[in-house]
Design an enzyme around this catalytic site. Structure first.
Site, short mmCIF file in Angstrom:
data_model
loop_
_atom_site.label_atom_id
_atom_site.label_comp_id
_atom_site.label_asym_id
_atom_site.label_seq_id
_atom_site.Cartn_x
_atom_site.Cartn_y
_atom_site.Cartn_z
N ASP A 95 -7.73 -8.17 6.44
CA ASP A 95 -8.77 -8.06 7.46
C ASP A 95 -9.25 -6.52 7.59
O ASP A 95 -8.72 -5.75 7.17
CB ASP A 95 -8.29 -8.38 8.76
CG ASP A 95 -7.26 -7.37 9.38
OD1 ASP A 95 -6.25 -6.96 8.53
OD2 ASP A 95 -7.55 -6.78 10.53
N PHE A 127 -10.29 0.04 0.18
CA PHE A 127 -9.92 -0.86 1.15
C PHE A 127 -10.59 -2.29 0.82
O PHE A 127 -11.89 -2.35 0.71
CB PHE A 127 -10.36 -0.25 2.44
CG PHE A 127 -9.89 -1.14 3.68
CD1 PHE A 127 -8.60 -0.84 4.01
CD2 PHE A 127 -10.82 -1.98 4.27
CE1 PHE A 127 -8.25 -1.75 5.17
CE2 PHE A 127 -10.16 -2.55 5.29
CZ PHE A 127 -8.82 -2.69 5.79
N VAL A 128 -9.80 -3.44 0.76
CA VAL A 128 -10.25 -4.54 0.66
C VAL A 128 -10.18 -5.67 1.69
O VAL A 128 -9.34 -5.32 2.44
CB VAL A 128 -9.55 -5.07 -0.84
CG1 VAL A 128 -9.99 -4.31 -1.89
CG2 VAL A 128 -8.13 -5.35 -0.57
N ASP A 134 0.82 -1.29 0.05
CA ASP A 134 -0.14 0.16 0.10
C ASP A 134 0.81 1.18 0.03
O ASP A 134 1.43 1.68 -1.04
CB ASP A 134 -0.84 0.00 1.55
CG ASP A 134 -1.91 1.07 1.31
OD1 ASP A 134 -2.26 1.82 0.09
OD2 ASP A 134 -2.49 1.10 2.39
P1 IMP Z 1 1.81 -0.37 4.06
O1 IMP Z 1 2.60 -0.30 5.02
O2 IMP Z 1 1.09 0.88 3.88
O3 IMP Z 1 2.35 -0.73 2.53
O4 IMP Z 1 0.67 -1.43 4.08
C1 IMP Z 1 0.62 -2.65 4.35
C2 IMP Z 1 -0.20 -3.17 5.47
O5 IMP Z 1 -1.21 -2.42 5.58
C3 IMP Z 1 -0.62 -4.77 4.73
O6 IMP Z 1 0.26 -5.68 5.64
C4 IMP Z 1 -2.10 -4.94 5.52
O7 IMP Z 1 -1.97 -5.40 6.68
C5 IMP Z 1 -2.53 -3.39 5.53
N1 IMP Z 1 -3.41 -3.10 4.54
C6 IMP Z 1 -3.21 -2.02 3.56
N2 IMP Z 1 -4.41 -1.95 2.63
C7 IMP Z 1 -5.14 -2.90 3.42
C8 IMP Z 1 -6.55 -3.11 2.68
O8 IMP Z 1 -7.00 -2.60 1.46
N3 IMP Z 1 -7.13 -4.13 3.41
C9 IMP Z 1 -6.42 -4.65 4.41
N4 IMP Z 1 -5.31 -4.32 4.86
C10 IMP Z 1 -4.58 -3.61 4.42
#
Ligand code: IMP
Ligand code: MG
Length: 192
Positions: free
Chosen positions: A167, A160-161, A111
């Site tokens: 989860d 958001f999925v 993300d």
């Molecule tokens: P980042 O650090 O922003 O890249 O986010 C990664 C973490 O955020 C993942 O390991 C997920 O646990 C959580 N995450 C990001 N987007 C989503 C989503 O759309 N649904 C559920 N969890 C998400």
């Protein structure tokens, strides 16, 4: 033989399914073949970021035709339910030695990129022979740090999925597909 399956409990909370169970199965099989080819004859040390990657890792590893060592790492959730609000921290680190090993780091979704870049930096300090990363989903438009994964299941829009490991407040991980939650469920007062 054909069988008619009832929709799994939890489906009724989804507004839309964006990746079906059969799409996931097909893609995971192909990713397994890609990874098998990319690592040659090397043994792979897989580092799975839990809880989100649990289901993906369980299926993907059975499609990789190489010897594998597996370890898990737990990163603190640094977000409120749907948005990133701080910096991720490692709350449970590696328990096996990864020096001189070929590491494949796996997460459910890329993300902002903060989680994977923190974990890659930690792994690099432990002198692996190589580090590659694999995610099931990639929200390209949301990056806050410069990070790309080597193996990606599906690029998706900024939404958001849940499902297949992902989860909302620890719910919906067991859905076999990936979908969008109905809007009224994204902020229920009883989950605060
Ligand atoms: P980042 O650090 O922003 O890249 O986010 C990664 C973490 O955020 C993942 O390991 C997920 O646990 C959580 N995450 C990001 N987007 C989503 C989503 O759309 N649904 C559920 N969890 C998400
Ligand atoms: Mg996660």
């Amino acid at each position: 033989m054909t069988s008619i399956m009832n929709p799994p409990a939890g489906y009724q909370d989804l507004d839309k399914i964006i990746v079906s169970e059969s799409m996931i199965k097909r893609r995971v099989r192909k990713l397994g073949a890609e990874i098998t080819g990319a690592f040659g004859e090397e043994e792979i040390t897989v580092v799975a970021i839990i809880n989100g990657s649990l289901f993906f890792v369980a299926d993907l590893l059975r499609e990789i035709r190489r010897p594998i060592r597996l370890d898990c790492i737990r990163v603190s959730s640094y977000r409120n339910e749907t948005r990133s609000i701080g910096k991720p921290e490692i709350v449970h680190s590696l328990t096996i030695d990864i020096a001189n090993r070929h590491v494949l780091l796996i997460d459910d979704i890329l993300d902002t990129g903060k989680t994977l870049s923190v974990v890659v930096n930690l792994i690099k300090k432990l002198n692996p022979a190589s580090v590659r990363t694999c995610v099931l989903l990639d929200k390209k438009g949301r990056r806050e740090v410069d990070f790309e994964a080597d193996f990606v299941g599906f690029p998706i829009e900024d939404q958001f999925v849940v499902g297949y490991g992902l989860d909302f407040a620890e719910r919906y991980r067991n859905l076999p597909c990936i979908g969008l939650l109905k809007a009224h469920l994204q902020n229920p007062p009883e989950w605060r």
